[in-house]
Design a protein around this motif. Structure first.
Motif, PDB file in Angstrom:
ATOM      1  N   ALA A 174      -3.162  -3.542  -8.600  1.00 21.14           N
ATOM      2  CA  ALA A 174      -1.944  -3.068  -8.691  1.00 21.14           C
ATOM      3  C   ALA A 174      -1.589  -2.564  -7.234  1.00 21.14           C
ATOM      4  O   ALA A 174      -0.476  -2.450  -6.705  1.00 21.14           O
ATOM      5  CB  ALA A 174      -1.858  -1.574  -9.754  1.00 21.14           C
ATOM      6  N   ILE A 175      -2.535  -1.875  -6.740  1.00 19.94           N
ATOM      7  CA  ILE A 175      -2.331  -1.281  -5.161  1.00 19.94           C
ATOM      8  C   ILE A 175      -1.692  -2.417  -4.132  1.00 19.94           C
ATOM      9  O   ILE A 175      -0.996  -2.472  -3.308  1.00 19.94           O
ATOM     10  CB  ILE A 175      -3.620  -0.784  -4.635  1.00 19.94           C
ATOM     11  N   GLU A 176      -2.451  -3.631  -4.495  1.00 17.55           N
ATOM     12  CA  GLU A 176      -2.197  -4.960  -3.684  1.00 17.55           C
ATOM     13  C   GLU A 176      -0.788  -5.274  -3.846  1.00 17.55           C
ATOM     14  O   GLU A 176       0.059  -5.591  -2.963  1.00 17.55           O
ATOM     15  CB  GLU A 176      -3.065  -6.168  -3.988  1.00 17.55           C
ATOM     16  N   MET A 177      -0.357  -5.598  -5.230  1.00 19.74           N
ATOM     17  CA  MET A 177       1.094  -5.721  -5.489  1.00 19.74           C
ATOM     18  C   MET A 177       2.057  -4.555  -4.922  1.00 19.74           C
ATOM     19  O   MET A 177       3.079  -4.874  -4.700  1.00 19.74           O
ATOM     20  CB  MET A 177       1.243  -5.713  -7.221  1.00 19.74           C
ATOM     21  N   ALA A 178       1.512  -3.072  -4.941  1.00 19.95           N
ATOM     22  CA  ALA A 178       2.536  -2.122  -4.572  1.00 19.95           C
ATOM     23  C   ALA A 178       2.596  -2.322  -3.198  1.00 19.95           C
ATOM     24  O   ALA A 178       3.679  -2.086  -2.543  1.00 19.95           O
ATOM     25  CB  ALA A 178       1.784  -0.746  -5.011  1.00 19.95           C
ATOM     26  N   LYS A 179       1.608  -2.581  -2.212  1.00 18.41           N
ATOM     27  CA  LYS A 179       1.781  -2.936  -0.841  1.00 18.41           C
ATOM     28  C   LYS A 179       2.518  -4.006  -0.472  1.00 18.41           C
ATOM     29  O   LYS A 179       3.476  -3.805   0.676  1.00 18.41           O
ATOM     30  CB  LYS A 179       0.403  -2.970  -0.438  1.00 18.41           C
ATOM     31  N   THR A 180       2.590  -4.989  -1.186  1.00 18.31           N
ATOM     32  CA  THR A 180       3.692  -6.064  -1.162  1.00 18.31           C
ATOM     33  C   THR A 180       5.072  -5.579  -1.301  1.00 18.31           C
ATOM     34  O   THR A 180       5.800  -6.051  -0.260  1.00 18.31           O
ATOM     35  CB  THR A 180       3.119  -7.208  -1.840  1.00 18.31           C
ATOM     36  N   GLU A 181       5.029  -4.855  -2.385  1.00 15.79           N
ATOM     37  CA  GLU A 181       6.598  -4.331  -2.427  1.00 15.79           C
ATOM     38  C   GLU A 181       6.915  -3.421  -1.398  1.00 15.79           C
ATOM     39  O   GLU A 181       8.195  -3.315  -0.869  1.00 15.79           O
ATOM     40  CB  GLU A 181       6.530  -3.576  -3.815  1.00 15.79           C
ATOM     41  N   LYS A 182       6.150  -2.609  -0.848  1.00 15.88           N
ATOM     42  CA  LYS A 182       6.339  -1.645   0.194  1.00 15.88           C
ATOM     43  C   LYS A 182       7.218  -2.279   1.434  1.00 15.88           C
ATOM     44  O   LYS A 182       8.027  -2.112   2.199  1.00 15.88           O
ATOM     45  CB  LYS A 182       5.295  -0.737   0.689  1.00 15.88           C
ATOM     46  N   THR A 183       6.188  -3.612   1.549  1.00 15.94           N
ATOM     47  CA  THR A 183       6.492  -4.260   3.087  1.00 15.94           C
ATOM     48  C   THR A 183       7.772  -5.200   2.723  1.00 15.94           C
ATOM     49  O   THR A 183       8.600  -5.439   3.523  1.00 15.94           O
ATOM     50  CB  THR A 183       5.397  -5.249   3.217  1.00 15.94           C
TER      51      THR A 183
END
Length: 215
Positions: A174-183
């Motif tokens: 989930a953190i990996e997915m969230a970091k992609t969204e932040k970018t």
């Protein structure tokens, strides 16, 4: 008699003028693109989203759709803890995870609806159990059908360890997915939620590793 006819004539002229004014107003409204139809559309969630199409992008849509499914699986896993976990700490953590992610699912579903996008259907137990490698790869941290079967059959201390180990991996995805969204994301509320996911789940990973006896 003459006065009566004059009054009738004036009244008729007034009514005619009123109708003409209404017709002109209607014509004028359709001419500048702000007729009643467009006003009603703009006041609806979908209309507002259409008017503000530049406020979000494909990354926001993908994040919302995928994170909804990701969160749903975490909630399903957390719900098992009440009747299977032996540790009260594990039960409390599971309740916390469910309490945080259920509202986020509703929030992201609302975004998709307002954007005119389809909200992913909730997977049945059979669909979830048949989850293949491709879906797990598309959404990092997702458990396979075999993983879920293993968790569902466990109980006591075995459940505690299995649940914590799997949820750490699930949170990392989930953190990996969230970091992609932040970018890559553009919608402010979505990037803010992604930031919240990173913060909350990083802290929970640390807690779960401590519960597992890891530094």
């Amino acid at each position: 008699m003459t006065a009566h006819r004059t009054l009738v004539r004036r009244t008729a002229l007034a009514v005619t003028a009123g109708v003409a004014a209404l017709v002109l107003a209607a014509c004028g409204g359709s001419g500048d693109g702000h007729d009643m139809g467009s006003m009603e559309s703009d006041s609806s969630p979908t209309g507002s989203a259409s008017a503000k199409a530049g406020d979000y992008n494909d990354a926001d849509v993908d994040f919302s759709k995928e994170m909804i499914q990701h969160h749903r699986q975490a909630v399903d896993m957390a719900e098992l803890a009440a009747g299977r976990a032996s540790s009260q700490e594990v039960k409390d953590l599971a309740a916390k995870i469910k309490g945080a992610q259920d509202p986020e699912i509703r929030t992201m579903s609302g975004w998709l609806t307002s954007w005119g996008e389809e909200v992913p259907k909730k997977m049945s137990a059979e669909m979830s159990g048949g989850m293949d490698h491709d879906m797990s790869a598309a959404m990092p941290g997702m458990m396979s059908g075999q993983d879920l079967d293993k968790l569902e059959k466990a109980s006591g201390t075995e459940f505690d360890k299995t649940f914590l180990t799997m949820m750490v991996e699930h949170h990392e995805g989930a953190i990996e997915m969230a970091k992609t969204e932040k970018t890559d994301g553009k919608y402010g509320s979505a990037t803010k939620l992604a930031d919240d996911v990173v913060t909350a789940q990083t802290a929970e990973i640390k807690q779960m590793n401590e519960m597992l006896g890891k530094s």
